[in-house]
Design a protein around this motif. Sequence first.
Motif, PDB file in Angstrom:
ATOM      1  N   GLN A   1       0.841  -1.200   0.000  1.00  0.00           N
ATOM      2  CA  GLN A   1       0.000   0.000   0.000  1.00  0.00           C
ATOM      3  C   GLN A   1       0.867   1.237   0.000  1.00  0.00           C
ATOM      4  N   ASP A   2       0.542   2.185  -0.887  1.00  0.00           N
ATOM      5  CA  ASP A   2       1.221   3.486  -0.927  1.00  0.00           C
ATOM      6  C   ASP A   2       0.282   4.535  -0.343  1.00  0.00           C
ATOM      7  N   ASN A   3       0.822   5.406   0.518  1.00  0.00           N
ATOM      8  CA  ASN A   3       0.035   6.490   1.111  1.00  0.00           C
ATOM      9  C   ASN A   3       0.668   7.824   0.778  1.00  0.00           C
ATOM     10  N   GLN A   4      -0.164   8.872   0.825  1.00  0.00           N
ATOM     11  CA  GLN A   4       0.325  10.234   0.617  1.00  0.00           C
ATOM     12  C   GLN A   4      -0.469  11.179   1.501  1.00  0.00           C
TER      13      GLN A   4
ATOM     14  N   LYS B   1       7.241   0.687   7.156  1.00  0.00           N
ATOM     15  CA  LYS B   1       7.010   1.818   6.245  1.00  0.00           C
ATOM     16  C   LYS B   1       8.316   2.296   5.651  1.00  0.00           C
ATOM     17  N   LEU B   2       8.222   2.719   4.388  1.00  0.00           N
ATOM     18  CA  LEU B   2       9.355   3.363   3.717  1.00  0.00           C
ATOM     19  C   LEU B   2       8.874   4.760   3.339  1.00  0.00           C
TER      20      LEU B   2
ATOM     21  N   LEU C   1      13.394   7.019   4.991  1.00  0.00           N
ATOM     22  CA  LEU C   1      13.591   6.296   6.245  1.00  0.00           C
ATOM     23  C   LEU C   1      12.773   5.006   6.160  1.00  0.00           C
ATOM     24  N   TYR C   2      13.453   3.866   6.416  1.00  0.00           N
ATOM     25  CA  TYR C   2      12.736   2.599   6.523  1.00  0.00           C
ATOM     26  C   TYR C   2      12.461   2.326   7.997  1.00  0.00           C
TER      27      TYR C   2
ATOM     28  N   CYS D   1       3.749   0.938   2.596  1.00  0.00           N
ATOM     29  CA  CYS D   1       3.476   0.104   3.774  1.00  0.00           C
ATOM     30  C   CYS D   1       3.508  -1.368   3.354  1.00  0.00           C
ATOM     31  N   ASP D   2       4.007  -2.214   4.261  1.00  0.00           N
ATOM     32  CA  ASP D   2       4.079  -3.646   3.905  1.00  0.00           C
ATOM     33  C   ASP D   2       2.870  -4.415   4.430  1.00  0.00           C
ATOM     34  N   ASN D   3       1.855  -3.668   4.898  1.00  0.00           N
ATOM     35  CA  ASN D   3       0.622  -4.304   5.342  1.00  0.00           C
ATOM     36  C   ASN D   3      -0.513  -3.297   5.133  1.00  0.00           C
ATOM     37  N   PHE D   4      -1.734  -3.836   5.004  1.00  0.00           N
ATOM     38  CA  PHE D   4      -2.851  -2.949   4.673  1.00  0.00           C
ATOM     39  C   PHE D   4      -3.342  -2.178   5.913  1.00  0.00           C
TER      40      PHE D   4
END
Length: 182
Positions: free
Chosen positions: A47-50, A72-73, A111-112, A134-137
């Motif tokens: 999932q990508d967020n903004q 999160k990255l 930042l990871y 994100c690596d999870n929803f």
Amino acid sequence: MEIEQTGLKDCLIIKPRVFEDPRGYFFESFNQYTFEEKTGLSGRFVQDNQSYSSYGVIRGLHAQTGEFAQAKLVRVTKGEVLDVAVDVRPGSPTYGKHIAVRLSAENKLQLYIPRGFVHGFSVLSETAEFLYKCDNFFNKASETGVIYNDKDLNIDWLIPEKDQAISDKDLLLKPFAELQHI
Ligand SMILES: Cc1cn([C@H]2C[C@H](O)[C@@H](COP(=O)(O)OP(=O)(O)O[C@H]3O[C@H](C)C(=O)[C@H](O)[C@H]3O)O2)c(=O)[nH]c1=O
């Protein structure tokens, strides 16, 4: 891309390789193969967020718990933020310790943040555009967090109190001492 350790296991500062020429610049903002090869960590994001915020806004400190915990990255494509990640992993030798790093469209740093951290940022520029993988929803029922001005964490958000803009939701977050493990 270059990796810088933060002193918090698997929480990494990432400096992408930027190609500049008279037209401007180009860089790979994410490459799963390169990420996994350089970090030794999973580069599987779902999932990508903004988000977009004005000067003085503090978002966080948030996390999702249990099976919905998220790594999160994070990066900034407009303006500058102070990005903060606090280690709340059960049994971590750096439990309760945090990293604070300036991320900006200018420095292009990322930042990871591994699972098991609460995360937030303050906006240091007039406005800031904040993007993260994100690596999870998203799972609203799993959301938790720590109030931004927790006395035990004593985070310096670099924003004078008179300029701070905090959401009502964030004002209700619990003290660090009451946080259950992520
Ligand atoms: C996080 C998220 C939110 N939403 C909805 C839920 C709310 O109605 C609305 C605003 O959410 P919120 O106020 O939680 O947004 P932020 O304060 O920016 O939250 C984020 O801030 C800190 C910095 C983080 O690290 C987290 O990823 C995240 O908690 O978007 C979604 O639909 N999907 C999502 O993944």
